[in-house]
Design a protein around this motif. Structure first.
Motif, PDB file in Angstrom:
ATOM      1  N   GLU A   9      -3.218  46.157 -10.674  1.00  0.00           N
ATOM      2  CA  GLU A   9      -3.891  45.526  -9.690  1.00  0.00           C
ATOM      3  C   GLU A   9      -3.528  44.983  -8.587  1.00  0.00           C
TER       4      GLU A   9
ATOM      5  N   THR B  86      -1.654  47.889  -6.732  1.00  0.00           N
ATOM      6  CA  THR B  86      -2.839  48.659  -6.082  1.00  0.00           C
ATOM      7  C   THR B  86      -3.110  48.009  -4.793  1.00  0.00           C
ATOM      8  N   GLY B  87      -3.271  46.687  -4.902  1.00  0.00           N
ATOM      9  CA  GLY B  87      -3.646  45.626  -3.581  1.00  0.00           C
ATOM     10  C   GLY B  87      -2.451  45.730  -2.670  1.00  0.00           C
ATOM     11  N   LYS B  88      -1.308  45.864  -2.771  1.00  0.00           N
ATOM     12  CA  LYS B  88      -0.243  45.978  -1.997  1.00  0.00           C
ATOM     13  C   LYS B  88      -0.423  47.103  -1.262  1.00  0.00           C
TER      14      LYS B  88
ATOM     15  N   VAL C 168      -2.781  49.053  -0.757  1.00  0.00           N
ATOM     16  CA  VAL C 168      -3.971  49.160   0.098  1.00  0.00           C
ATOM     17  C   VAL C 168      -4.181  48.137   1.033  1.00  0.00           C
TER      18      VAL C 168
ATOM     19  N   ASN D   2      -5.033  44.829   0.310  1.00  0.00           N
ATOM     20  CA  ASN D   2      -6.298  44.182   0.068  1.00  0.00           C
ATOM     21  C   ASN D   2      -5.705  42.743  -0.679  1.00  0.00           C
ATOM     22  N   GLU D   3      -5.748  41.656  -0.107  1.00  0.00           N
ATOM     23  CA  GLU D   3      -5.215  40.400  -0.592  1.00  0.00           C
ATOM     24  C   GLU D   3      -5.965  40.009  -1.717  1.00  0.00           C
ATOM     25  N   ARG D   4      -7.112  40.175  -1.833  1.00  0.00           N
ATOM     26  CA  ARG D   4      -8.177  39.760  -2.810  1.00  0.00           C
ATOM     27  C   ARG D   4      -7.513  40.333  -4.219  1.00  0.00           C
ATOM     28  N   LEU D   5      -7.433  41.674  -4.120  1.00  0.00           N
ATOM     29  CA  LEU D   5      -6.825  42.366  -5.268  1.00  0.00           C
ATOM     30  C   LEU D   5      -5.558  42.054  -5.888  1.00  0.00           C
TER      31      LEU D   5
END
Length: 59
Positions: free
Chosen positions: A19, A22-24, A26, A28-31
């Protein structure tokens, strides 16, 4: 520690790493935060089980 619980905690850590990566990717700070939290949750659970097993071995 039982094999099943160890596998569950290890899976939680692995899920967190995926996760976070993947967050890094895209942006996405929340992910990213959720991934880091899962990693900490898995590591903490493993440490707690190890401490519990160590205390059990002492008695």
């Amino acid at each position: 520690m039982s094999a099943g619980k160890k596998a569950k905690h290890t899976a939680t850590e692995a899920k967190g790493k995926v996760e976070e990566a993947t967050g890094k990717t895209v942006g996405n700070e929340r992910l990213i935060a959720k991934g880091k939290a899962d990693q900490v949750r898995g590591a903490t659970a493993q440490a707690g089980r190890k401490a519990k097993d160590a205390l059990k071995d002492l008695t």
